[in-house]
Design an enzyme around this catalytic site. Structure first.
Site, PDB file in Angstrom:
ATOM      1  CB  VAL A   1      -0.983   0.034   1.199  1.00 50.57           C
ATOM      2  CG1 VAL A   1      -1.976  -1.109   1.130  1.00 50.57           C
ATOM      3  CG2 VAL A   1      -0.242   0.041   2.533  1.00 50.57           C
TER       4      VAL A   1
ATOM      5  CG  ASN B   1      -7.463  -3.831   8.062  1.00 51.72           C
ATOM      6  OD1 ASN B   1      -7.802  -3.708   9.237  1.00 51.72           O
ATOM      7  ND2 ASN B   1      -6.686  -4.830   7.655  1.00 51.72           N
TER       8      ASN B   1
ATOM      9  CE1 TYR C   1      -0.730   0.678  14.789  1.00 53.39           C
ATOM     10  CE2 TYR C   1      -1.543   1.421  16.914  1.00 53.39           C
ATOM     11  CZ  TYR C   1      -1.725   0.717  15.741  1.00 53.39           C
ATOM     12  OH  TYR C   1      -2.909   0.051  15.528  1.00 53.39           O
TER      13      TYR C   1
ATOM     14  CB  SER D   1       1.074   6.338  11.935  1.00 53.26           C
ATOM     15  OG  SER D   1       0.498   5.199  12.553  1.00 53.26           O
ATOM     16  CE  LYS D   2      -3.393   2.371  12.767  1.00 55.76           C
ATOM     17  NZ  LYS D   2      -3.995   1.812  11.552  1.00 55.76           N
TER      18      LYS D   2
HETATM   19  N1  LIG Z   1      -5.197  -5.712  16.795  1.00 58.18           N
HETATM   20  C1  LIG Z   1      -5.470  -4.629  17.499  1.00 58.18           C
HETATM   21  O1  LIG Z   1      -5.593  -4.684  18.732  1.00 58.18           O
HETATM   22  C2  LIG Z   1      -5.644  -3.306  16.819  1.00 58.18           C
HETATM   23  C3  LIG Z   1      -6.022  -2.208  17.609  1.00 58.18           C
HETATM   24  C4  LIG Z   1      -6.188  -0.979  17.016  1.00 58.18           C
HETATM   25  C5  LIG Z   1      -6.024  -0.835  15.655  1.00 58.18           C
HETATM   26  N2  LIG Z   1      -5.656  -1.910  14.892  1.00 58.18           N
HETATM   27  C6  LIG Z   1      -5.487  -1.680  13.455  1.00 58.18           C
HETATM   28  O2  LIG Z   1      -6.254  -2.618  12.738  1.00 58.18           O
HETATM   29  C7  LIG Z   1      -5.629  -2.891  11.479  1.00 58.18           C
HETATM   30  C8  LIG Z   1      -5.447  -4.397  11.307  1.00 58.18           C
HETATM   31  O3  LIG Z   1      -4.702  -4.856  12.420  1.00 58.18           O
HETATM   32  P1  LIG Z   1      -4.531  -6.412  12.763  1.00 58.18           P
HETATM   33  O4  LIG Z   1      -4.389  -6.491  14.226  1.00 58.18           O
HETATM   34  O5  LIG Z   1      -5.553  -7.216  12.062  1.00 58.18           O
HETATM   35  O6  LIG Z   1      -3.082  -6.620  12.124  1.00 58.18           O
HETATM   36  P2  LIG Z   1      -2.400  -7.893  11.436  1.00 58.18           P
HETATM   37  O7  LIG Z   1      -0.953  -7.674  11.632  1.00 58.18           O
HETATM   38  O8  LIG Z   1      -3.030  -9.153  11.937  1.00 58.18           O
HETATM   39  O9  LIG Z   1      -2.796  -7.689   9.905  1.00 58.18           O
HETATM   40  C9  LIG Z   1      -2.304  -6.614   9.155  1.00 58.18           C
HETATM   41  C10 LIG Z   1      -2.352  -6.977   7.689  1.00 58.18           C
HETATM   42  O10 LIG Z   1      -1.758  -5.899   6.937  1.00 58.18           O
HETATM   43  C11 LIG Z   1      -0.881  -6.468   5.968  1.00 58.18           C
HETATM   44  N3  LIG Z   1       0.143  -5.495   5.574  1.00 58.18           N
HETATM   45  C12 LIG Z   1       1.215  -5.085   6.295  1.00 58.18           C
HETATM   46  N4  LIG Z   1       1.962  -4.223   5.574  1.00 58.18           N
HETATM   47  C13 LIG Z   1       1.354  -4.093   4.364  1.00 58.18           C
HETATM   48  C14 LIG Z   1       1.643  -3.341   3.194  1.00 58.18           C
HETATM   49  N5  LIG Z   1       2.734  -2.545   3.111  1.00 58.18           N
HETATM   50  N6  LIG Z   1       0.795  -3.433   2.144  1.00 58.18           N
HETATM   51  C15 LIG Z   1      -0.295  -4.240   2.199  1.00 58.18           C
HETATM   52  N7  LIG Z   1      -0.625  -4.968   3.287  1.00 58.18           N
HETATM   53  C16 LIG Z   1       0.197  -4.897   4.369  1.00 58.18           C
HETATM   54  C17 LIG Z   1      -0.312  -7.693   6.651  1.00 58.18           C
HETATM   55  O11 LIG Z   1       0.260  -8.618   5.720  1.00 58.18           O
HETATM   56  C18 LIG Z   1      -1.542  -8.248   7.359  1.00 58.18           C
HETATM   57  O12 LIG Z   1      -2.294  -9.097   6.515  1.00 58.18           O
HETATM   58  C19 LIG Z   1      -4.288  -2.138  11.485  1.00 58.18           C
HETATM   59  O13 LIG Z   1      -4.425  -0.918  10.789  1.00 58.18           O
HETATM   60  C20 LIG Z   1      -4.064  -1.866  12.969  1.00 58.18           C
HETATM   61  O14 LIG Z   1      -3.275  -0.737  13.180  1.00 58.18           O
HETATM   62  C21 LIG Z   1      -5.454  -3.143  15.440  1.00 58.18           C
END
Ligand SMILES: NC(=O)c1ccc[n+]([C@@H]2O[C@H](COP(=O)([O-])OP(=O)(O)OC[C@H]3O[C@@H](n4cnc5c(N)ncnc54)[C@H](O)[C@@H]3O)[C@@H](O)[C@H]2O)c1
Length: 243
Positions: free
Chosen positions: A58, A84, A150, A153-154
């Site tokens: 991305v 996402n 992090y 960035s958010k």
């Molecule tokens: N898990 C949590 O507690 C939590 C809390 C707040 C926010 N989030 C946000 O939710 C979103 C998903 O988080 P998650 O926990 O499912 O993470 P995860 O690490 O399980 O999944 C993230 C996905 O993004 C993909 N990815 C990473 N870099 C990429 C790139 N350069 N191009 C395309 N794809 C890429 C990864 O391969 C993976 O499939 C993220 O934006 C994260 O910041 C997660």
């Protein structure tokens, strides 16, 4: 293409996978953009006909433009875009390298910006569209697991959401976000047992959220019922932050 078309970035795992499957269950053709080819190809095979996988970093404008152009040419529409994909680098301010800090911004902010920029052009022609950005509670509170790239960035992503929401509102395109906290995925699996227990203890509901809890909020923002909502960021956090 008669089916509605959605693009979900980072859609092969965790929250993104739940969003992908939720949209597919609602009848969308979901184009999943990720860098994990093994999981992406397996997902597309398992949900053939509903899910298509495209390798796409991305943060790379050529990759993003290429996906948007191909989706537009092949299916003629992009109804929903879910930004996402996200990464975290857990280091203190002293430990984190500037290269790692930049990388977090490249994926989390530049990636969302590039997809908004290019997908919005397709949506503008249709006079409608839904963009949903997956933010984090860390946008408002800073990151509680010591990740100095992090949280900022958010926060930038939330600014992006509101800015695109203003720009695109009169053109029939809504731009919203969801802000999860403590969802059970690979990202949260990095927490130590002590950290995990402390995080759960601080949540009024006394449990972690599930990826489907976040997907439900995304599906609402993509639905007809959310047509008069834009520039909003919905907290999905078990009551951890009430503001
Ligand atoms: N898990 C949590 O507690 C939590 C809390 C707040 C926010 N989030 C946000 O939710 C979103 C998903 O988080 P998650 O926990 O499912 O993470 P995860 O690490 O399980 O999944 C993230 C996905 O993004 C993909 N990815 C990473 N870099 C990429 C790139 N350069 N191009 C395309 N794809 C890429 C990864 O391969 C993976 O499939 C993220 O934006 C994260 O910041 C997660």
């Amino acid at each position: 293409m008669e089916k509605k078309v959605a693009i979900v970035t980072g859609g092969v795992a965790g929250i993104g996978k739940a969003i992908t499957l939720g949209l597919a269950a609602e009848g969308y053709l979901v184009v999943v953009c990720d860098v994990n080819d093994e999981r992406g190809n397996a997902l597309a095979e398992e949900y053939s006909g509903s899910v298509v996988y495209r390798n796409c970093d991305v943060s790379d404008e050529e990759s993003v433009k290429d996906v948007v152009d191909k989706v537009s040419a092949e299916y003629g529409r992009i109804d929903v875009l879910v930004n996402n994909a996200g990464i975290i680098r857990r280091r203190t301010g002293e430990e984190i390298s500037t290269a790692d800090w930049d990388l977090v911004f490249r994926v989390n902010v530049r990636g969302a910006f590039l997809f908004c920029k290019h997908a919005a052009e397709v949506m503008k022609k249709a006079g409608k569209g839904r963009i949903i950005n997956v933010s984090s509670v860390a946008a408002k509170l800073g990151d509680i697991t010591s990740a100095p790239g992090y949280g900022p960035s958010k926060a930038a992503m939330d600014g992006l959401t509101k800015t695109f929401a203003r720009e695109l509102a009169a053109l029939g395109i809504t731009v919203n976000g969801v802000a999860p906290h403590a969802i059970e995925t690979d990202m949260s699996a990095e927490w130590s047992p002590e950290r995990r227990a402390a995080i759960i203890d601080a949540i009024p509901m006394k449990k972690l959220g599930q990826p489907e809890d976040v997907a439900a909020a995304v599906l609402f923002l993509a639905s007809e019922g959310a047509k008069f909502i834009t520039g909003e960021i919905i907290d999905v956090n078990g009551g951890f932050l009430m503001d």
